[in-house]
Design a protein around this motif. Structure first.
Motif, mmCIF file in Angstrom:
data_model
loop_
_atom_site.group_PDB
_atom_site.id
_atom_site.type_symbol
_atom_site.label_atom_id
_atom_site.label_comp_id
_atom_site.label_asym_id
_atom_site.label_seq_id
_atom_site.Cartn_x
_atom_site.Cartn_y
_atom_site.Cartn_z
ATOM 1 N N ARG A 107 8.257 -4.962 3.948
ATOM 2 C CA ARG A 107 9.654 -5.060 4.426
ATOM 3 C C ARG A 107 9.636 -6.191 5.382
ATOM 4 N N GLU A 108 8.760 -6.260 6.365
ATOM 5 C CA GLU A 108 8.814 -7.094 7.563
ATOM 6 C C GLU A 108 8.892 -8.421 6.800
ATOM 7 N N GLY A 109 8.083 -8.676 5.640
ATOM 8 C CA GLY A 109 8.046 -10.026 5.049
ATOM 9 C C GLY A 109 9.164 -10.475 4.719
ATOM 10 N N ASN A 169 -2.459 7.075 0.707
ATOM 11 C CA ASN A 169 -1.159 7.277 1.242
ATOM 12 C C ASN A 169 -0.924 6.460 2.396
ATOM 13 N N TYR A 170 -1.764 6.430 3.141
ATOM 14 C CA TYR A 170 -1.404 5.548 4.438
ATOM 15 C C TYR A 170 -1.390 4.201 4.082
ATOM 16 N N GLY A 171 -2.542 3.839 3.256
ATOM 17 C CA GLY A 171 -2.553 2.184 2.823
ATOM 18 C C GLY A 171 -1.221 1.980 2.094
ATOM 19 N N ARG A 172 -0.779 2.603 1.160
ATOM 20 C CA ARG A 172 0.457 2.420 0.560
ATOM 21 C C ARG A 172 1.702 2.475 1.425
ATOM 22 N N LYS A 173 1.720 3.292 2.423
ATOM 23 C CA LYS A 173 2.649 3.047 3.453
ATOM 24 C C LYS A 173 2.753 1.973 4.407
ATOM 25 N N MET A 174 1.545 1.401 4.871
ATOM 26 C CA MET A 174 1.457 0.213 5.461
ATOM 27 C C MET A 174 1.784 -1.129 4.629
ATOM 28 N N ARG A 175 1.526 -1.088 3.403
ATOM 29 C CA ARG A 175 1.905 -2.096 2.613
ATOM 30 C C ARG A 175 3.412 -2.444 2.312
#
Length: 95
Positions: free
Chosen positions: A63-65, A52-58
Motif C-alpha cells: 500500500r505504501e509503495g 499472519n503478521y508477515g502477510r499484514k506487513m507485506r
C-alpha cells in the motif's frame, strides 16, 4: 447347549484379538480427543501468528509503495506542488 454358549462367550474376547477392548477404550477417550481438537482449532499457534503478521506487513508495504508511486507521478507532472512525503508509512504506527 448351555455349556457351549458359555464357552463361546468366554472365548470370544480371545478370538477377537482385543478388538472389543480397543473399541471400548476408543469410545471412552473420544470426548478427550474431541476437546483437544476444539482447543487446537480455537487457538492460534506462534507459527500461524508470525505468518499472519508477515502477510499484514507485506500488504502495508504494498500500500505504501502504491501511494509513493502515485505521489512521484504527480510530482513529475507538477513539481512546484511537491512537498516532503507525508503519506502512509508501513509499520505498527502506520495505521
Amino acid at each position: 447347549m448351555r455349556r457351549l454358549l458359555i464357552l463361546a462367550a468366554a472365548g470370544l474376547p480371545l478370538l477377537s484379538g482385543g478388538c472389543i477392548a480397543k473399541t471400548i477404550v476408543d469410545v471412552a477417550t473420544l470426548p478427550v480427543r474431541a476437546t483437544g481438537q476444539v482447543v487446537d482449532w480455537s487457538t492460534t499457534s506462534q507459527e500461524e501468528s508470525d505468518r499472519n503478521y508477515g502477510r499484514k506487513m507485506r500488504e502495508r508495504e504494498a500500500r505504501e509503495g502504491k501511494e509513493r508511486k502515485k505521489r512521484d507521478k504527480e510530482c513529475r507532472k507538477n513539481p512546484h506542488k511537491c512537498e516532503a512525503y507525508d503519506g502512509y508509512r508501513a509499520g505498527p504506527d502506520g495505521d
